[in-house]
Enzyme design. Structure first.
Site, PDB file in Angstrom:
ATOM      1  N   CYS A  80       0.558  -1.211   0.109  1.00 18.49           N
ATOM      2  CA  CYS A  80       0.168   0.021  -0.304  1.00 18.49           C
ATOM      3  C   CYS A  80       0.919   1.112  -0.033  1.00 18.49           C
ATOM      4  CB  CYS A  80      -0.706   0.425   0.974  1.00 18.49           C
ATOM      5  SG  CYS A  80      -1.988  -1.787   1.671  1.00 18.49           S
ATOM      6  N   HIS A 109      -9.458   4.246  -1.310  1.00 23.92           N
ATOM      7  CA  HIS A 109      -7.956   3.591  -0.619  1.00 23.92           C
ATOM      8  C   HIS A 109      -7.325   2.137  -2.307  1.00 23.92           C
ATOM      9  CE1 HIS A 109      -4.160   1.927   0.723  1.00 23.92           C
ATOM     10  NE2 HIS A 109      -4.610   1.251   1.306  1.00 23.92           N
TER      11      HIS A 109
END
Length: 392
Positions: free
Chosen positions: A85, A336
């Site tokens: 991420c 996200h």
């Protein structure tokens, strides 16, 4: 080393973007950034693109070549960067280092993820955990962060109400962000009573699965005024990175992200400022507990005090005597899109520090002219921090 400036930013909306392909998303964001920076394709010396897992999500690897081709920028060198991420922020860090070193003058740093085309996104995301000691035994990121939350609650007395207030504030901010995935308000009761995911976390404590892309144009600070007015140039004062164990159980303390502490301390030292000088921050709240932990690890309050800080509303946009945190809505509500998140965080700071019209409805109070972004890979195995200023 040369000073590095940001002169342009562009992003897509984050969300379930069924009609947009992987390549459509990154090209849209890149074109927006290039136009915003007032540069031509011929000015771009290199590209660095953050992407966690194109292979698992859309069956596409070798995305660097794909993106350069579909952006019409061949033969400009393009490099794909992966750090779970934190892929986006590491792509930006690579771009910053290439400009600071003098190797390139103008660079595009982007990030992209297309997550909704895969049947089981949770399993794909779990590839960023320790496969032998976590994923093999069924651990997913919701369960790992739930363990962090449970331990934090036990150790510091955090209440479920304090934890849930993070999500309430995130959604409130997202209503003012046209690019946000979840631009609607929610209540404390709705967050706490949402579908359970992994105790104590409910669905409303978790960031969503998202499609999206974002891109920044960075350049040698001495050249910045060739492309942008002086009052619209934002400077990168620090780009730092730190590592920790990939597996949560190997950490000395699961209530802190040591890599975030190390990277942020380096950033403050490079910028020659204290945490108190930060006006606005974008932190990696993939789960609400991580937002609270990062508020502490970036030095905004003492360990164990984040719950009280959140409950008192100190991180809100309209609170003047504390750092504004995640005015965009954060990962929780803005979305996200893994590889794009780190770039989006810095893009939000770019808008905030130059008080751009894009964030006029969610504008933080800018007193000192500093912003910081913390992007996390996994449960904290990789953390990348960028510290920005409106002054060179």
């Amino acid at each position: 080393m040369r000073d590095v400036a940001i002169i342009g930013y562009g992003q897509t909306k984050f969300g379930e973007l069924w009609e947009d392909s992987f390549r459509d998303l990154i090209v849209e964001a890149g074109v927006k950034a290039i136009k915003d920076a007032n540069v031509d394709g011929g000015d771009i010396d290199a590209m660095y693109i953050g992407n966690m897992s194109g292979g698992l999500f859309v069956g596409q690897e070798h995305i660097a070549s794909l993106i350069a081709d579909h952006a019409g920028l061949n033969p400009v060198p393009c490099t794909r960067v992966e750090a779970a991420c934190a892929s986006g922020s590491l792509a930006l860090r690579s771009a910053v280092l290439s400009v600071a070193s003098g190797h390139h003058d103008v660079v595009l740093a982007g990030g992209v993820e297309k997550m909704t085309d895969v049947e089981d996104a949770t399993a794909a995301i779990a590839s960023a955990s320790d496969q032998e000691w976590e994923a093999f035994f069924g651990a997913t990121f919701p369960s790992l962060y739930a363990m962090m939350a449970r331990r934090y609650m036990y150790q510091y007395g955090l209440t479920i109400e304090e934890l849930s207030m993070w999500s309430v504030i995130a959604h409130e901010n997202a209503t003012k962000n046209k690019y946000a995935q979840f631009g609607f308000k929610t209540t404390l009761e709705q967050v706490m009573n949402a579908s359970p995911v992994a105790d104590p976390l409910t669905l409303m404590h978790c960031s969503p699965v998202s499609d999206g892309a974002s891109a920044l144009i960075v350049c040698d600070a001495d050249k910045a005024e060739e492309f942008a007015p002086k009052d619209e140039i934002i400077y990168i004062k620090a780009s730092t990175q730190a590592s920790d164990t990939i597996a949560l159980h190997d950490r000395e303390d699961m209530t802190t992200l040591n890599a975030a502490k190390v990277a942020s301390e380096k950033a403050y030292k490079l910028a020659k400022i204290a945490p108190e000088k930060i006006d606005v921050a974008e932190v990696h709240d993939c789960f609400a507990i991580n937002g609270l932990i990062l508020v502490e690890d970036l030095g905004f309050c003492k360990k164990g005090d984040a719950g009280k800080v959140i409950d008192e509303g100190k991180i809100r946009i309209d609170y003047d005597d504390f750092v504004t945190v995640n005015p965009s809505g954060g990962l929780k509500a803005a979305g996200h899109a893994l590889g794009a998140t780190g770039i989006r965080q810095v893009g939000e700071l770019y808008w905030q520090l130059k008080q751009d019209k894009e964030c006029k409805d969610r504008q933080a109070t800018i007193k000192n002219g500093y912003g910081i972004a913390a992007n996390v890979g996994g449960t904290g195995g990789t953390v990348c921090v960028h510290l920005l200023s409106d002054k060179r």
